[in-house]
Design a protein around this motif. Structure first.
Motif, PDB file in Angstrom:
ATOM      1  N   ALA A 100       0.910  -1.095  -0.106  1.00 18.93           N
ATOM      2  CA  ALA A 100      -0.217   0.358  -0.091  1.00 18.93           C
ATOM      3  C   ALA A 100       0.901   0.907   0.036  1.00 18.93           C
ATOM      4  O   ALA A 100       1.893   1.103  -0.020  1.00 18.93           O
ATOM      5  CB  ALA A 100      -0.803   0.046   1.346  1.00 18.93           C
ATOM      6  N   ALA A 101      -0.102   2.482  -0.639  1.00 15.03           N
ATOM      7  CA  ALA A 101       0.615   3.520  -0.624  1.00 15.03           C
ATOM      8  C   ALA A 101       1.532   4.173   1.094  1.00 15.03           C
ATOM      9  O   ALA A 101       0.281   3.883   2.051  1.00 15.03           O
ATOM     10  CB  ALA A 101       0.291   4.549  -1.318  1.00 15.03           C
ATOM     11  N   PHE A 102       2.432   4.942   0.840  1.00 15.05           N
ATOM     12  CA  PHE A 102       2.645   5.365   2.318  1.00 15.05           C
ATOM     13  C   PHE A 102       2.813   6.519   1.787  1.00 15.05           C
ATOM     14  O   PHE A 102       3.859   7.399   1.241  1.00 15.05           O
ATOM     15  CB  PHE A 102       4.602   4.297   2.620  1.00 15.05           C
ATOM     16  N   TYR A 103       2.008   7.341   2.377  1.00 17.86           N
ATOM     17  CA  TYR A 103       2.014   8.663   2.806  1.00 17.86           C
ATOM     18  C   TYR A 103       2.925   9.717   3.614  1.00 17.86           C
ATOM     19  O   TYR A 103       2.921   9.758   5.072  1.00 17.86           O
ATOM     20  CB  TYR A 103       0.670   9.270   3.011  1.00 17.86           C
ATOM     21  N   LEU A 104       3.499  10.835   3.408  1.00 19.72           N
ATOM     22  CA  LEU A 104       4.611  11.162   4.337  1.00 19.72           C
ATOM     23  C   LEU A 104       4.229  12.589   3.877  1.00 19.72           C
ATOM     24  O   LEU A 104       4.348  13.553   2.979  1.00 19.72           O
ATOM     25  CB  LEU A 104       5.854  11.294   3.317  1.00 19.72           C
ATOM     26  N   THR A 105       4.233  13.864   4.971  1.00 23.11           N
ATOM     27  CA  THR A 105       3.358  14.682   5.001  1.00 23.11           C
ATOM     28  C   THR A 105       4.234  15.398   6.871  1.00 23.11           C
ATOM     29  O   THR A 105       4.723  15.020   6.841  1.00 23.11           O
ATOM     30  CB  THR A 105       1.975  14.961   5.410  1.00 23.11           C
ATOM     31  N   LYS A 327       1.137   6.498  11.373  1.00 23.58           N
ATOM     32  CA  LYS A 327      -0.203   5.596  11.760  1.00 23.58           C
ATOM     33  C   LYS A 327      -0.862   5.052  10.675  1.00 23.58           C
ATOM     34  O   LYS A 327       0.235   5.336   9.511  1.00 23.58           O
ATOM     35  CB  LYS A 327      -0.565   7.222  11.985  1.00 23.58           C
ATOM     36  N   PHE A 328      -1.464   4.354  10.771  1.00 15.65           N
ATOM     37  CA  PHE A 328      -2.549   3.539   9.696  1.00 15.65           C
ATOM     38  C   PHE A 328      -3.854   3.742   9.770  1.00 15.65           C
ATOM     39  O   PHE A 328      -4.367   3.978  10.741  1.00 15.65           O
ATOM     40  CB  PHE A 328      -2.464   1.593  10.455  1.00 15.65           C
ATOM     41  N   SER A 329      -4.621   4.277   8.434  1.00 10.83           N
ATOM     42  CA  SER A 329      -5.069   4.643   8.345  1.00 10.83           C
ATOM     43  C   SER A 329      -5.979   3.740   7.884  1.00 10.83           C
ATOM     44  O   SER A 329      -6.730   2.916   7.181  1.00 10.83           O
ATOM     45  CB  SER A 329      -5.269   5.637   6.476  1.00 10.83           C
ATOM     46  N   LEU A 335      -6.506  14.626   3.985  1.00  9.83           N
ATOM     47  CA  LEU A 335      -6.060  15.597   5.262  1.00  9.83           C
ATOM     48  C   LEU A 335      -5.747  17.333   4.988  1.00  9.83           C
ATOM     49  O   LEU A 335      -6.817  17.192   3.647  1.00  9.83           O
ATOM     50  CB  LEU A 335      -4.326  14.907   4.161  1.00  9.83           C
ATOM     51  N   PRO A 336      -5.744  17.434   5.370  1.00 15.57           N
ATOM     52  CA  PRO A 336      -6.144  18.836   5.401  1.00 15.57           C
ATOM     53  C   PRO A 336      -6.187  20.419   4.330  1.00 15.57           C
ATOM     54  O   PRO A 336      -6.201  20.402   3.476  1.00 15.57           O
ATOM     55  CB  PRO A 336      -5.463  19.748   6.800  1.00 15.57           C
ATOM     56  N   GLY A 344      -5.814   1.748   4.422  1.00 17.09           N
ATOM     57  CA  GLY A 344      -5.250   0.809   4.617  1.00 17.09           C
ATOM     58  C   GLY A 344      -3.733   1.350   4.192  1.00 17.09           C
ATOM     59  O   GLY A 344      -3.011   1.109   4.101  1.00 17.09           O
ATOM     60  N   SER A 345      -4.234   2.713   4.167  1.00 16.92           N
ATOM     61  CA  SER A 345      -3.026   3.370   3.966  1.00 16.92           C
ATOM     62  C   SER A 345      -1.851   3.510   5.182  1.00 16.92           C
ATOM     63  O   SER A 345      -2.226   3.694   6.385  1.00 16.92           O
ATOM     64  CB  SER A 345      -3.103   4.865   3.366  1.00 16.92           C
TER      65      SER A 345
END
Length: 453
Positions: A100-105, A327-329, A335-336, A344-345
């Motif tokens: 799954a994609a890994f989102y970095l913010t 964190k796990f979605s 997101l804002p 699952g991301s």
């Protein structure tokens, strides 16, 4: 063998070769359209999913895996650059093959163990961290077969579990003894004697329900298994609580202090300002010996050292103990900045990168500048969603104030008594870990400082 027979054999071989060639060609003609079609569908799906997304280029099949491996040695700085230069939304997407994609913010909206346990913790965190940069199929297979690094991880986790369970059982025994001693005193005609060991009121004991579940605790068998309840909570739950606090508290302060004293070695004016603040506090108590006075600071005195507080906030802004928090979605979210997060991301806010963003801290964001936290000589806190070193909101670190108090005591004592000389050519770097330990430690020469007497 005569010539005619030889010619016949060669002719047969030639015909067989031609037939084989025709067969291979037929297979190619048959499967080539299928291969083209599958490739087209993959590219179309890839473009639909990632082609119009902002951020890192996500290639077919390899996704962003090659880019991550290429920049692994300086991964946090690389991620900082991706967030600063390649994303207008301050959210980057890392995609591993088969994952799954890994989102970095967190483009966040601005409105006490033995050596064996320590080694097990180091090993477990290092191997767990490496999973983020490895194909899930690889480490999943190793885990299923219990080989290689996954076997080592399994053994390390077993040692950590044993330590946590042992701690829970010993604390349970203490609570039972205290409860029994208290009831004996209350049932006697005479006034109860003071307890030899008063009931513990730490976090673990509170989770066990020492105040509201006293009767339940009295009847429990401390040797129960994983399903045994401890004042309403299972051993598994309490074990996870113990491990969570150990993981959150272990090495974070020491890691932060390493980066702190390296920064102080490069900014003498900051050290002088802290020492001046120490002198003012000590002199206000009519104490002439700085060394003696500095070892007896009260909580209120430390709280009123505004420059010290500013310096201890500025250092983790640049070198946070937890550079990336994941964190796990559990469900789809947004997101804002408008980025859609599928269920699952994995979503991570990068506090290391956040401290280096001009959008948040201005053009001098890379400078070590405690003064940015001061206004008219007083400490002014920043928005917690801008400075999320210890998380923010409902999930803010429970040990934040205790950790800050400990670091203040260590910093004031060391700065007041010693000088730290770090080689000029030393350029620190970090290890790849869940935390941000300084690789090879901080080489320094320590000597007594010249204090006023």
């Amino acid at each position: 063998m005569n010539n005619s027979l030889m010619i016949d054999l060669l002719s047969d071989n030639a015909r067989q070769g031609v037939d084989d060639l025709h067969f291979v060609s037929s297979l190619g003609i048959l499967f080539f359209p299928s291969i083209v079609f599958v490739t087209y569908v993959c590219l179309w799906w890839h473009h639909l999913m990632y082609g119009k997304k902002k951020g890192l280029v996500v290639h077919p099949i390899v996704r962003t895996f090659i880019a991550v491996l290429w920049n692994l040695e300086h991964i946090h700085d690389w991620m900082t650059e991706q967030l600063k230069e390649k994303t207008s939304s301050m959210t980057a997407r890392l995609v591993r093959p088969g994952s799954a994609a890994f989102y970095l913010t967190r483009c966040l909206n601005l409105s006490l163990p033995n050596v064996k346990l320590a080694h097990a913790f180091d090993t477990a965190t290092a191997i767990t961290s490496s999973r983020f940069f490895m194909c899930p199929f690889v480490w999943g297979t190793k885990r299923a077969l219990n080989i290689g690094s996954e076997r080592i991880l399994h053994e390390s986790l077993r040692q950590i579990d044993e330590f946590a369970i042992d701690m829970i059982q010993k604390r349970m025994q203490k609570l039972l003894e205290s409860s029994t001693e208290l009831r004996s005193g209350l049932n006697s005609d005479d006034a109860p004697e003071p307890l030899s060991s008063p009931p513990h009121m730490d976090l673990l004991s509170r989770f066990m329900g020492v105040a509201t579940e006293a009767e339940k605790l009295r009847t429990l068998d401390s040797s129960g298994g994983d399903d045994q309840k401890r004042g309403g909570y299972s051993d598994v739950f309490l074990r996870d609580i113990v491990i969570s606090f150990l993981l959150a508290g272990r090495d974070t302060s020491s890691s932060g202090l390493s980066w702190l004293f390296w920064l102080l070695s490069r900014h003498r004016r900051v050290v002088d300002a802290i020492r001046a603040e120490i002198r003012e506090v000590v002199k206000s108590r009519n104490c002439t010996n700085l060394s003696t006075g500095a070892s007896k600071f009260t909580y209120e005195e430390l709280k009123n050292m505004h420059y010290l507080h500013a310096e201890l906030s500025e250092s983790p802004r640049l070198y946070p103990p937890l550079p990336v928090d994941t964190k796990f979605s559990v469900k789809e979210d947004v997101l804002p900045d408008g980025t859609r997060i599928p269920k699952g991301s994995i979503v991570a806010y990068a506090s290391y990168a956040m401290g280096r963003m001009e959008q948040l801290w201005g053009s001098d964001c890379l400078e070590f500048k405690p003064e940015r936290w001061l206004q008219n000589g007083g400490f002014v806190p920043q928005c917690p969603y801008k400075y999320a070193v210890l998380q923010a909101g409902p999930r803010i670190c429970l040990g934040k104030e205790l950790a800050l108090l400990q670091i203040k005591l260590v910093t004031t004592g060391l700065i007041n008594c010693f000088d730290f000389d770090v080689p000029e050519d030393f350029k620190p770097t970090y290890e790849i870990s869940l935390l941000l330990p300084m690789k090879y430690g901080l080489p320094t020469k320590i000597s007594p400082s010249e204090r006023e007497s």
